[in-house]
Design a protein around this motif. Structure first.
Motif, PDB file in Angstrom:
ATOM      1  N   GLU A 150       0.781  -1.114  -0.082  1.00  0.00           N
ATOM      2  CA  GLU A 150      -0.061  -0.094   0.174  1.00  0.00           C
ATOM      3  C   GLU A 150       0.969   1.288  -0.109  1.00  0.00           C
ATOM      4  OE1 GLU A 150      -3.013  -0.104   3.054  1.00  0.00           O
ATOM      5  OE2 GLU A 150      -4.314  -1.268   1.874  1.00  0.00           O
ATOM      6  N   TYR A 177      -0.886   8.544   0.307  1.00  0.00           N
ATOM      7  CA  TYR A 177       0.003   9.558  -0.345  1.00  0.00           C
ATOM      8  C   TYR A 177      -0.919  10.840  -0.015  1.00  0.00           C
ATOM      9  CZ  TYR A 177      -2.977   9.381  -4.528  1.00  0.00           C
ATOM     10  OH  TYR A 177      -3.920   9.451  -5.295  1.00  0.00           O
ATOM     11  N   VAL A 214      -3.408  13.614  -1.038  1.00  0.00           N
ATOM     12  CA  VAL A 214      -4.049  14.179  -2.149  1.00  0.00           C
ATOM     13  C   VAL A 214      -3.781  15.727  -2.498  1.00  0.00           C
ATOM     14  CG1 VAL A 214      -6.208  14.485  -3.501  1.00  0.00           C
ATOM     15  CG2 VAL A 214      -5.453  12.337  -2.415  1.00  0.00           C
ATOM     16  N   ALA A 271      -1.805  -1.089  -3.815  1.00  0.00           N
ATOM     17  CA  ALA A 271      -2.923  -0.232  -3.748  1.00  0.00           C
ATOM     18  C   ALA A 271      -2.307   1.371  -3.490  1.00  0.00           C
ATOM     19  CB  ALA A 271      -3.767  -0.499  -2.598  1.00  0.00           C
ATOM     20  N   LEU A 272      -2.836   2.048  -4.182  1.00  0.00           N
ATOM     21  CA  LEU A 272      -2.650   3.722  -3.752  1.00  0.00           C
ATOM     22  C   LEU A 272      -3.984   4.119  -2.946  1.00  0.00           C
ATOM     23  CD1 LEU A 272      -1.953   5.318  -7.364  1.00  0.00           C
ATOM     24  CD2 LEU A 272      -0.438   4.204  -5.340  1.00  0.00           C
ATOM     25  N   VAL A 273      -3.535   4.534  -1.853  1.00  0.00           N
ATOM     26  CA  VAL A 273      -4.589   4.932  -0.719  1.00  0.00           C
ATOM     27  C   VAL A 273      -4.590   6.626  -0.570  1.00  0.00           C
ATOM     28  CG1 VAL A 273      -5.322   4.623   1.764  1.00  0.00           C
ATOM     29  CG2 VAL A 273      -4.233   2.764   0.633  1.00  0.00           C
ATOM     30  N   THR A 274      -5.656   7.125  -0.844  1.00  0.00           N
ATOM     31  CA  THR A 274      -5.865   8.717  -0.575  1.00  0.00           C
ATOM     32  C   THR A 274      -5.664   9.094   0.890  1.00  0.00           C
ATOM     33  OG1 THR A 274      -8.282   8.459  -0.867  1.00  0.00           O
ATOM     34  CG2 THR A 274      -6.826   8.814  -2.907  1.00  0.00           C
TER      35      THR A 274
END
Lengths: 77, 77
Positions: free
Chosen positions: B5, B8, B10, B37-40
Protein backbone atom coordinates in the motif's frame (compact mmCIF):
# COMPACT_ATOMS: atom_id res chain seq x y z
CA UNK A 1 -15.69 7.14 -0.40
CA UNK A 2 -15.00 4.14 -2.58
CA UNK A 3 -12.56 1.44 -3.56
CA UNK A 4 -11.62 0.68 -7.16
CA UNK A 5 -9.82 -2.49 -8.19
CA UNK A 6 -8.18 -3.15 -11.53
CA UNK A 7 -7.31 -6.82 -12.03
CA UNK A 8 -4.96 -7.47 -14.92
CA UNK A 9 -3.16 -10.39 -16.50
CA UNK A 10 0.56 -10.19 -15.67
CA UNK A 11 1.86 -12.75 -18.20
CA UNK A 12 -0.16 -10.97 -20.94
CA UNK A 13 1.74 -7.74 -20.23
CA UNK A 14 -1.40 -5.78 -19.35
CA UNK A 15 0.39 -3.77 -16.65
CA UNK A 16 0.75 -0.59 -18.71
CA UNK A 17 -2.90 -0.80 -19.68
CA UNK A 18 -3.83 -1.13 -16.00
CA UNK A 19 -1.65 1.87 -15.13
CA UNK A 20 -3.28 3.91 -17.90
CA UNK A 21 -6.74 3.09 -16.57
CA UNK A 22 -5.69 3.83 -13.01
CA UNK A 23 -4.23 7.20 -13.98
CA UNK A 24 -7.35 8.14 -15.94
CA UNK A 25 -9.63 7.21 -13.04
CA UNK A 26 -7.51 9.21 -10.58
CA UNK A 27 -7.51 12.17 -12.96
CA UNK A 28 -11.25 12.62 -12.67
CA UNK A 29 -12.35 10.82 -9.54
CA UNK A 30 -9.48 10.85 -7.04
CA UNK A 31 -11.48 12.89 -4.53
CA UNK A 32 -14.16 10.21 -4.31
CA UNK A 33 -11.80 7.28 -3.74
CA UNK A 34 -10.36 5.76 -0.58
CA UNK A 35 -8.10 3.54 -2.62
CA UNK A 36 -7.41 2.22 -6.09
CA UNK A 37 -5.65 -1.11 -6.31
CA UNK A 38 -3.91 -3.03 -9.06
CA UNK A 39 -4.55 -6.74 -8.58
CA UNK A 40 -2.29 -9.22 -10.34
CA UNK A 41 -3.98 -11.98 -12.31
CA UNK A 42 -3.49 -14.29 -15.28
CA UNK A 43 -5.45 -16.13 -17.99
CA UNK A 44 -6.07 -12.90 -19.91
CA UNK A 45 -8.05 -11.17 -17.19
CA UNK A 46 -8.71 -7.45 -17.32
CA UNK A 47 -11.51 -6.40 -15.00
CA UNK A 48 -12.41 -3.23 -13.13
CA UNK A 49 -14.66 -3.14 -10.08
CA UNK A 50 -16.02 -0.45 -7.75
CA UNK A 51 -16.67 -1.53 -4.17
CA UNK A 52 -16.59 -5.13 -5.36
CA UNK A 53 -19.14 -4.59 -8.14
CA UNK A 54 -17.81 -5.24 -11.66
CA UNK A 55 -18.01 -2.29 -14.07
CA UNK A 56 -15.74 -3.56 -16.85
CA UNK A 57 -14.61 -6.95 -18.11
CA UNK A 58 -12.45 -7.33 -21.19
CA UNK A 59 -14.34 -10.53 -22.01
CA UNK A 60 -17.60 -8.60 -22.37
CA UNK A 61 -16.64 -5.05 -23.36
CA UNK A 62 -14.29 -3.43 -25.82
CA UNK A 63 -11.29 -1.87 -24.12
CA UNK A 64 -11.69 1.91 -24.01
CA UNK A 65 -10.14 3.95 -21.22
CA UNK A 66 -12.73 6.72 -21.43
CA UNK A 67 -15.59 4.22 -21.30
CA UNK A 68 -14.09 2.60 -18.22
CA UNK A 69 -13.78 5.98 -16.47
CA UNK A 70 -17.41 6.70 -17.36
CA UNK A 71 -18.51 3.33 -16.00
CA UNK A 72 -16.64 3.96 -12.75
CA UNK A 73 -18.11 7.47 -12.45
CA UNK A 74 -21.63 6.14 -12.97
CA UNK A 75 -21.11 3.58 -10.22
CA UNK A 76 -19.85 6.27 -7.81
CA UNK A 77 -23.04 8.31 -8.12
CA UNK B 1 2.25 -13.32 -2.31
CA UNK B 2 1.99 -9.91 -0.76
CA UNK B 3 0.09 -6.64 -0.62
CA UNK B 4 1.76 -3.25 -0.94
CA UNK B 5 0.00 0.00 0.00
CA UNK B 6 1.15 3.50 -0.88
CA UNK B 7 -0.70 6.16 1.09
CA UNK B 8 -0.24 9.66 -0.27
CA UNK B 9 -1.48 13.16 0.45
CA UNK B 10 -3.96 14.23 -2.22
CA UNK B 11 -4.08 17.99 -1.46
CA UNK B 12 -0.24 18.06 -1.49
CA UNK B 13 -0.24 16.76 -5.06
CA UNK B 14 1.75 13.60 -4.23
CA UNK B 15 -0.17 11.50 -6.75
CA UNK B 16 2.58 11.46 -9.37
CA UNK B 17 5.11 10.56 -6.73
CA UNK B 18 2.89 7.67 -5.63
CA UNK B 19 2.51 6.51 -9.23
CA UNK B 20 6.30 6.65 -9.71
CA UNK B 21 6.86 4.52 -6.62
CA UNK B 22 4.16 2.10 -7.69
CA UNK B 23 5.68 1.72 -11.16
CA UNK B 24 9.16 1.15 -9.72
CA UNK B 25 7.87 -1.51 -7.31
CA UNK B 26 5.95 -3.29 -10.07
CA UNK B 27 9.01 -3.15 -12.30
CA UNK B 28 11.03 -5.35 -10.00
CA UNK B 29 8.59 -7.16 -7.78
CA UNK B 30 5.30 -7.60 -9.66
CA UNK B 31 5.59 -11.39 -9.58
CA UNK B 32 5.61 -11.43 -5.77
CA UNK B 33 2.55 -9.21 -5.31
CA UNK B 34 -1.14 -10.00 -5.06
CA UNK B 35 -1.97 -6.32 -5.17
CA UNK B 36 -0.57 -2.85 -4.91
CA UNK B 37 -2.92 -0.09 -3.79
CA UNK B 38 -2.79 3.68 -3.85
CA UNK B 39 -4.55 4.97 -0.73
CA UNK B 40 -5.69 8.58 -0.63
CA UNK B 41 -4.71 10.63 2.41
CA UNK B 42 -3.98 14.17 3.53
CA UNK B 43 -1.89 16.14 6.06
CA UNK B 44 1.31 15.53 4.09
CA UNK B 45 1.27 11.76 4.39
CA UNK B 46 3.47 9.59 2.20
CA UNK B 47 3.83 6.07 3.54
CA UNK B 48 4.51 2.67 2.05
CA UNK B 49 3.63 -0.61 3.74
CA UNK B 50 3.99 -4.30 2.92
CA UNK B 51 1.32 -6.60 4.34
CA UNK B 52 0.40 -3.84 6.76
CA UNK B 53 3.97 -3.33 8.01
CA UNK B 54 5.42 0.13 7.35
CA UNK B 55 8.59 0.21 5.25
CA UNK B 56 8.74 3.92 4.40
CA UNK B 57 7.42 7.13 5.94
CA UNK B 58 8.25 10.54 4.53
CA UNK B 59 8.33 11.90 8.07
CA UNK B 60 11.24 9.61 8.97
CA UNK B 61 13.10 8.92 5.73
CA UNK B 62 14.32 10.93 2.78
CA UNK B 63 12.25 10.33 -0.34
CA UNK B 64 14.19 8.09 -2.73
CA UNK B 65 12.35 5.76 -5.09
CA UNK B 66 15.19 3.25 -5.27
CA UNK B 67 15.45 3.12 -1.49
CA UNK B 68 11.73 2.49 -1.21
CA UNK B 69 11.92 -0.38 -3.71
CA UNK B 70 14.83 -1.84 -1.76
CA UNK B 71 12.88 -1.58 1.49
CA UNK B 72 9.90 -3.34 -0.08
CA UNK B 73 12.13 -6.07 -1.53
CA UNK B 74 13.75 -6.66 1.85
CA UNK B 75 10.34 -7.04 3.46
CA UNK B 76 9.26 -9.57 0.82
CA UNK B 77 12.16 -11.91 1.56
Amino acid sequence: MHTVEIEYCVPCGFRDRALDVQRAILGGLEGQLDRIALVTGDHGVFRVSVDGEPVFDKDDDEFDVDEIVRAVRTRLR
